[in-house]
Design a protein around this motif. Structure first.
Motif, short mmCIF file in Angstrom:
data_model
loop_
_atom_site.label_atom_id
_atom_site.label_comp_id
_atom_site.label_asym_id
_atom_site.label_seq_id
_atom_site.Cartn_x
_atom_site.Cartn_y
_atom_site.Cartn_z
N VAL A 120 0.85 -1.19 0.00
CA VAL A 120 0.00 0.00 0.00
C VAL A 120 0.89 1.24 0.00
O VAL A 120 0.76 2.13 -0.83
CB VAL A 120 -0.95 0.01 1.23
N GLY A 121 1.84 1.28 0.95
CA GLY A 121 2.83 2.35 0.97
C GLY A 121 2.28 3.75 1.07
O GLY A 121 2.55 4.59 0.22
N LEU A 122 1.51 4.03 2.12
CA LEU A 122 0.93 5.36 2.27
C LEU A 122 2.00 6.43 2.35
O LEU A 122 1.88 7.50 1.76
CB LEU A 122 0.02 5.43 3.51
N GLY A 123 3.07 6.16 3.12
CA GLY A 123 4.16 7.12 3.19
C GLY A 123 4.08 8.03 4.40
O GLY A 123 4.89 8.95 4.52
N ASP A 124 3.10 7.81 5.28
CA ASP A 124 3.05 8.64 6.49
C ASP A 124 4.19 8.27 7.44
O ASP A 124 4.65 9.11 8.20
CB ASP A 124 1.68 8.55 7.20
N PHE A 125 4.62 7.05 7.39
CA PHE A 125 5.78 6.63 8.17
C PHE A 125 6.82 6.06 7.20
O PHE A 125 6.54 5.09 6.49
CB PHE A 125 5.38 5.55 9.19
#
Lengths: 319, 319
Positions: A214-219
């Motif tokens: 998914v790799g949202l990128g918030d962390f």
């Protein structure tokens, strides 16, 4: 079961080629993006000092304009903060990390190409790299399946005498627990120790969001200021991603075998893989063992003939 | 070729179930996250006015601290800018969009859960939703393959008399061009018209990064201030994602069939799908038609026996 006597050379060459592809991508995107990043960073610093050194106090419009520029730059990963000033997103290790998040489709987006050249390059790099990654991981998982799933299950079945269904279920559960421990719990503990702002839940959430691509990128690991050994850390996380994805695919494939064995795939008219079919026939009806043929081209209603193999993501084992 | 007489009901039920799953996820995450977003937004506004209304002029430390808070909030999708003040990321349409980017693993990350509850919910929702999406798209693509690939190719082969390899190649090329036009070029034109800041390249880059599920998140439609019909726009983009991914999988599967037919999968010791195998045998060696059986469990070196089917991502056609 026919032992796999396939030589390992194609896999080794593929692995080496894949590594070279990532390295080349990292180098290229790094060369393309560094100048743009440097320029944007300087612009922000100029804006910031103009704001601070203005002869009159700050007006709302000035602040809005400044913040708008700051936020846009941040979208690309360029920070206005002083503690981020000697940190680049496009050194080799970070570029390698970016390249690997592209081809694995995780795509955090904490760092994104600034220039049109960078965007065009990303398209081309992913256009080749995503299928290449699928191919590489498929071949790798196919090889690993033999050692991790097929042989252990066959051994247990033959030596302990349990039914294939029982052994497969226990095997999947064990495998799931091992994966949970080694690719979620232990890495989460490590990440939450290294990253000052992350709780254990944050780290676990990061591992989950990454390994499902998914790799949202918030962390994103390695982004905190003053991170020691940052290049090594970034490369390690890239390796964690690639290994973790391989293992997730292995787990998925093992699960699908089990689902086929328990007749779950037939609910949606998805045929069993011939492996499950063959063994199920062995267990349930010895008289119809010769029905194993699947390429009989006489048209038959689906219910009478063993349908072609099903494996929702990956090919059945090569035996 | 055996016609598929499978009823459509399981697929319809699966589609409805999938839709309900997304709707439920959207509602839940919206309920969980709205209060947190509202609170963070208020905090930023307080900080901003304190900065502007301070009795003395701005110091560097104050600015750094403020910017640090602003950037952290922006990571979650909460903007400090005035023109973003009446815009929430967690209205129903945006939450539905978020839910669909989770389960399709695109994961833009322009909006991310603020609360621990939101993060935990995202994990559980994706844990079920990602496999559910894989299943749904697999079943859908399997059904579509018959109408889009298998039947047209068989028709052309029978009526025009070309070899299967030729027909399959032309079919793939045509399919590729149609997909490029309808899911890349036309949407890019539409997006670059609607989104004021996007060039055509930006929009194409967005389509590519989304439909490969990389989902960097540097370009996300519907985020500009004053966007008219924003909820409808967000829902349309969700639909574009789901349809686009289905079509990409269809294209991938068709490509893999072609690769098998041209012997490419054998380079890495990946077996052909029995469909290609059977037809290749038909075309090349009529005397060995009876070698179609694939569940012969006598150990044989891989080169002598038709190996089990291969389909790197999706199951072979159900015939």
């Amino acid at each position: 079961m026919a032992e796999s006597r396939c030589p390992s050379q194609p896999l080794v060459f593929l692995a080496l080629f894949y590594l070279c592809y990532l390295l080349l991508g990292a180098l290229t995107v790094s060369l393309v993006e560094r100048p743009h990043e440097r320029r944007l960073h300087l612009e922000l610093q100029v804006l910031k000092s103009r704001l601070l050194n203005g002869s009159r106090c700050l007006s709302e419009a000035e602040l809005e304009h400044f913040l708008s520029r700051v936020l846009r730059a941040d979208g690309y990963g360029v920070s206005v903060l002083s503690n981020a000033s000697h940190h680049t997103n496009w050194d080799f290790a970070s570029s390698f990390f970016f390249a690997s998040t592209l081809v694995t489709t995780v795509g955090y987006g904490h760092t994104t190409p600034l220039s049109n050249g960078g965007k065009a390059f990303s398209i081309i790099f992913a256009l080749v790299g995503v299928p290449l990654t699928m191919l590489f991981l498929t071949v790798l998982v196919q090889r690993l399946m033999v050692y991790v799933t097929t042989r252990p299950i066959d051994l247990c079945q033959q030596r302990l005498g349990y039914s294939r269904r029982q052994v497969t279920a226990v095997h999947l559960l064990t495998m799931g627990l091992v994966v949970l421990l080694t690719f979620f719990i232990v890495p989460s503990a490590i990440f939450s120790a290294i990253e000052h702002d992350w709780t254990f839940l944050d780290a676990f959430y990061f591992c989950f969001i990454s390994l499902t691509t998914v790799g949202l990128g918030d962390f994103v690991p390695g982004e905190q200021s003053g991170q020691r050994l940052r290049p090594l850390y970034k490369l390690s996380v890239s390796l964690f991603l690639l290994c973790g994805l391989t293992v997730m695919l292995l787990l998925l494939r093992t699960f699908i075998q089990l689902a086929g064995l328990h007749g779950l795939t037939q609910m949606f008219d998805l045929p069993l893989s011939e492996d499950e079919e063959g063994r199920e026939e062995e267990e349930t009806d010895e008289g119809t063992i010769l029905q194993g043929s699947q390429t009989d081209r006489t048209p038959k209603p689906p219910s009478l003939n063993a349908p072609p193999s099903y494996n929702s993501i990956l090919p059945p084992d090569n035996r």
